[in-house]
Design a protein around this motif. Structure first.
Motif, PDB file in Angstrom:
ATOM      1  N   GLN A  14      33.261  27.148  48.087  1.00  5.56           N
ATOM      2  CA  GLN A  14      33.975  28.534  48.378  1.00  5.56           C
ATOM      3  C   GLN A  14      34.570  28.974  47.433  1.00  5.56           C
ATOM      4  O   GLN A  14      34.403  30.462  46.814  1.00  5.56           O
ATOM      5  N   VAL A  15      35.192  28.059  46.357  1.00  7.02           N
ATOM      6  CA  VAL A  15      35.911  28.776  45.151  1.00  7.02           C
ATOM      7  C   VAL A  15      34.922  29.360  44.007  1.00  7.02           C
ATOM      8  O   VAL A  15      35.117  30.462  43.493  1.00  7.02           O
ATOM      9  N   VAL A  16      33.887  28.603  43.910  1.00 10.13           N
ATOM     10  CA  VAL A  16      32.636  29.056  42.900  1.00 10.13           C
ATOM     11  C   VAL A  16      32.277  30.285  43.419  1.00 10.13           C
ATOM     12  O   VAL A  16      32.088  31.265  42.603  1.00 10.13           O
ATOM     13  N   ARG A  17      32.174  30.709  44.710  1.00 13.91           N
ATOM     14  CA  ARG A  17      31.352  31.862  45.175  1.00 13.91           C
ATOM     15  C   ARG A  17      32.433  32.974  44.953  1.00 13.91           C
ATOM     16  O   ARG A  17      32.249  34.075  44.545  1.00 13.91           O
ATOM     17  N   ALA A  18      33.731  32.598  44.940  1.00 17.21           N
ATOM     18  CA  ALA A  18      34.976  33.750  44.760  1.00 17.21           C
ATOM     19  C   ALA A  18      35.013  33.926  43.370  1.00 17.21           C
ATOM     20  O   ALA A  18      35.081  35.130  42.934  1.00 17.21           O
ATOM     21  N   MET A  19      34.867  32.907  42.483  1.00 17.39           N
ATOM     22  CA  MET A  19      34.885  33.164  41.273  1.00 17.39           C
ATOM     23  C   MET A  19      33.644  33.835  40.568  1.00 17.39           C
ATOM     24  O   MET A  19      33.916  34.785  39.743  1.00 17.39           O
ATOM     25  N   GLU A  20      32.584  33.783  41.152  1.00 17.23           N
ATOM     26  CA  GLU A  20      31.149  34.509  40.831  1.00 17.23           C
ATOM     27  C   GLU A  20      31.493  36.101  41.080  1.00 17.23           C
ATOM     28  O   GLU A  20      31.307  36.818  40.494  1.00 17.23           O
ATOM     29  N   ASP A  21      32.126  36.148  42.443  1.00 19.65           N
ATOM     30  CA  ASP A  21      32.426  37.591  42.445  1.00 19.65           C
ATOM     31  C   ASP A  21      33.299  38.176  41.875  1.00 19.65           C
ATOM     32  O   ASP A  21      33.327  39.332  41.577  1.00 19.65           O
ATOM     33  N   LEU A  22      34.100  37.409  41.093  1.00 20.78           N
ATOM     34  CA  LEU A  22      35.236  38.124  40.072  1.00 20.78           C
ATOM     35  C   LEU A  22      34.532  38.123  38.583  1.00 20.78           C
ATOM     36  O   LEU A  22      35.079  38.353  37.779  1.00 20.78           O
ATOM     37  N   ARG A 145      39.531  32.725  49.495  1.00 22.33           N
ATOM     38  CA  ARG A 145      38.931  33.870  48.433  1.00 22.33           C
ATOM     39  C   ARG A 145      40.054  34.506  47.834  1.00 22.33           C
ATOM     40  O   ARG A 145      40.240  35.018  46.893  1.00 22.33           O
ATOM     41  N   GLY A 146      40.988  35.078  49.024  1.00 22.46           N
ATOM     42  CA  GLY A 146      42.187  35.739  48.431  1.00 22.46           C
ATOM     43  C   GLY A 146      42.962  35.149  47.646  1.00 22.46           C
ATOM     44  O   GLY A 146      43.495  35.666  46.588  1.00 22.46           O
ATOM     45  N   ASN A 147      43.326  33.848  47.768  1.00 19.85           N
ATOM     46  CA  ASN A 147      44.124  32.981  46.963  1.00 19.85           C
ATOM     47  C   ASN A 147      43.540  33.057  45.445  1.00 19.85           C
ATOM     48  O   ASN A 147      44.268  33.080  44.601  1.00 19.85           O
ATOM     49  N   ILE A 148      42.150  32.830  45.385  1.00 20.18           N
ATOM     50  CA  ILE A 148      41.516  32.638  44.092  1.00 20.18           C
ATOM     51  C   ILE A 148      41.512  34.165  43.411  1.00 20.18           C
ATOM     52  O   ILE A 148      41.834  34.154  42.055  1.00 20.18           O
ATOM     53  N   ALA A 149      41.383  35.120  44.158  1.00 21.69           N
ATOM     54  CA  ALA A 149      41.454  36.578  43.677  1.00 21.69           C
ATOM     55  C   ALA A 149      42.726  36.700  43.033  1.00 21.69           C
ATOM     56  O   ALA A 149      43.091  37.227  41.987  1.00 21.69           O
ATOM     57  N   GLU A 157      41.354  45.001  41.458  1.00 18.47           N
ATOM     58  CA  GLU A 157      39.832  45.465  41.973  1.00 18.47           C
ATOM     59  C   GLU A 157      39.491  44.674  42.989  1.00 18.47           C
ATOM     60  O   GLU A 157      38.643  44.917  43.871  1.00 18.47           O
ATOM     61  N   TYR A 158      39.892  43.461  43.099  1.00 18.60           N
ATOM     62  CA  TYR A 158      39.150  42.370  43.980  1.00 18.60           C
ATOM     63  C   TYR A 158      39.785  42.870  45.496  1.00 18.60           C
ATOM     64  O   TYR A 158      39.055  42.366  46.492  1.00 18.60           O
ATOM     65  N   GLU A 159      40.719  43.810  45.786  1.00 18.19           N
ATOM     66  CA  GLU A 159      41.218  44.103  46.877  1.00 18.19           C
ATOM     67  C   GLU A 159      39.978  45.135  47.645  1.00 18.19           C
ATOM     68  O   GLU A 159      40.219  45.468  48.745  1.00 18.19           O
ATOM     69  N   ARG A 160      39.187  45.497  46.690  1.00 15.70           N
ATOM     70  CA  ARG A 160      38.107  46.268  47.464  1.00 15.70           C
ATOM     71  C   ARG A 160      36.676  45.831  47.182  1.00 15.70           C
ATOM     72  O   ARG A 160      36.324  45.356  45.962  1.00 15.70           O
ATOM     73  N   MET A 161      35.940  46.050  48.275  1.00 14.79           N
ATOM     74  CA  MET A 161      34.560  45.418  48.138  1.00 14.79           C
ATOM     75  C   MET A 161      33.912  46.724  47.593  1.00 14.79           C
ATOM     76  O   MET A 161      34.294  47.944  47.715  1.00 14.79           O
ATOM     77  N   THR A 162      32.615  46.529  47.139  1.00 11.27           N
ATOM     78  CA  THR A 162      31.820  47.491  46.959  1.00 11.27           C
ATOM     79  C   THR A 162      30.857  47.888  48.070  1.00 11.27           C
ATOM     80  O   THR A 162      30.317  46.883  48.605  1.00 11.27           O
ATOM     81  N   ILE A 163      30.772  49.131  48.452  1.00 15.00           N
ATOM     82  CA  ILE A 163      30.272  49.702  49.324  1.00 15.00           C
ATOM     83  C   ILE A 163      29.012  50.413  49.048  1.00 15.00           C
ATOM     84  O   ILE A 163      28.910  51.534  48.199  1.00 15.00           O
ATOM     85  N   THR A 164      27.771  50.146  49.474  1.00 15.46           N
ATOM     86  CA  THR A 164      26.602  50.815  49.277  1.00 15.46           C
ATOM     87  C   THR A 164      26.117  51.610  50.392  1.00 15.46           C
ATOM     88  O   THR A 164      25.977  51.143  51.737  1.00 15.46           O
ATOM     89  N   LYS A 239      35.139  40.203  52.589  1.00 16.15           N
ATOM     90  CA  LYS A 239      33.762  40.751  52.076  1.00 16.15           C
ATOM     91  C   LYS A 239      33.722  41.257  50.964  1.00 16.15           C
ATOM     92  O   LYS A 239      34.414  42.331  50.456  1.00 16.15           O
ATOM     93  N   SER A 240      32.893  40.896  49.964  1.00 18.42           N
ATOM     94  CA  SER A 240      32.664  41.491  48.759  1.00 18.42           C
ATOM     95  C   SER A 240      31.785  42.702  48.743  1.00 18.42           C
ATOM     96  O   SER A 240      31.958  43.256  47.695  1.00 18.42           O
TER      97      SER A 240
END
Length: 287
Positions: A14-22, A145-149, A157-164, A239-240
């Protein structure tokens, strides 16, 4: 560079996924003796790879025992790093292994509790060097994920996801990656107005036509109210990325108009949003 280590089953995936999002370049299960060479390659990338997260744990077997020495050597060479150590209670780890039906790497043929005990002993020295220690026993995936961010994001910017927002035509199929799909085929169709048929929902005559109907305003008001409710809750959940798909028959008029309206609204609210009109090329093919 962030070295991610800790107890098996404590949430490193889970941490790796969060880091990738960052925006971190992540490598899982890298042998410790390769870390200096990897760091050197990243340094030679000219800034192309500036944020690195490496997972190093007891899956490395005998190689893992060299980690402390490797890190000490890196310090002498001037490399900067942080260690993130993940742990959880014995009860939590046993429950997670029972649920996943996996064997513990330190006790492949024995009891899970024995493997956890051995692993704690083996990780004691690296835990003592950790800059960050997270106990995931009572954390949900979103909370982790919130802790990692909070620890590693460069800004907020981590507080906002990208919306398409994607407009599409049902005749060409629903976007496979859509999280939400809204059908706007009930709105008055400019296709049946000869002068508007070959214009898109981004052009003034079509915009004026669609917007003049009360049902359009009523629908958009209700839809934006739903968006106002949902988006903050998706952000809170961690959600990212969110994909909102708006469909009409051909993806030329009504869906394009509504998608643009949602995009403008979200941008006015400060969200990271972009809009794609997937099927305009079907209606206006390139020559």
């Amino acid at each position: 560079m962030v070295i991610i280590t800790g107890m098996s089953g404590a949430g490193k995936t889970q941490v790796v996924r969060a880091m990738e999002d960052l925006g971190y370049f992540c490598v899982d299960n890298l042998p410790p003796m390769l870390i200096p060479k990897f760091a050197e390659l990243c340094a030679q990338s000219g800034g192309g790879v500036s944020k690195i997260a490496l997972v190093v744990d007891i899956r490395g077997g005998e190689f893992f025992d060299t980690l402390v020495q490797v890190l000490e050597d890196m310090e002498k060479q001037g490399y900067m790093y942080e260690i993130l150590f993940l742990e959880a209670s014995d009860e939590t780890l046993i429950r997670r292994y029972k649920e996943s039906r996996r064997r513990h790497p330190m006790a492949p043929h024995g009891r899970i509790s024995e493997g956890i005990f051995r692993e704690r002993e083996r990780l004691e020295h690296i835990r003592g060097r950790a800059m960050h220690i997270i106990d995931t026993s009572d954390l949900t995936a979103a909370q982790l994920r919130g802790n990692i961010a909070g620890m590693f994001a460069e800004d907020r910017e981590y507080e906002r996801m990208t919306i398409t927002i994607v407009s599409f035509g049902f005749k060409y199929g629903i976007p496979l990656d859509a999280d939400m799909v809204f059908d706007v085929r009930f709105l008055p169709n400019p296709f049946y107005v000869e002068s508007l048929r070959r214009h898109s929902g981004q052009e003034e005559p079509v915009i004026d036509y669609i917007w003049k109907w009360p049902i359009t305003k009523q629908f958009l008001e209700k839809l934006l109210g739903l968006v106002d409710f949902l988006v903050p809750n998706y952000v809170k959940e961690g959600k990212s990325q969110l994909i909102i798909a708006i469909g009409c028959t051909g993806g030329l008029h009504r869906s394009v108009f509504i998608a643009d309206k949602i995009y403008e609204y979200l941008r006015s609210k400060g969200y990271k949003a972009n809009v794609e009109h997937r099927d305009l090329q079907h209606n206006f093919p390139k020559s």
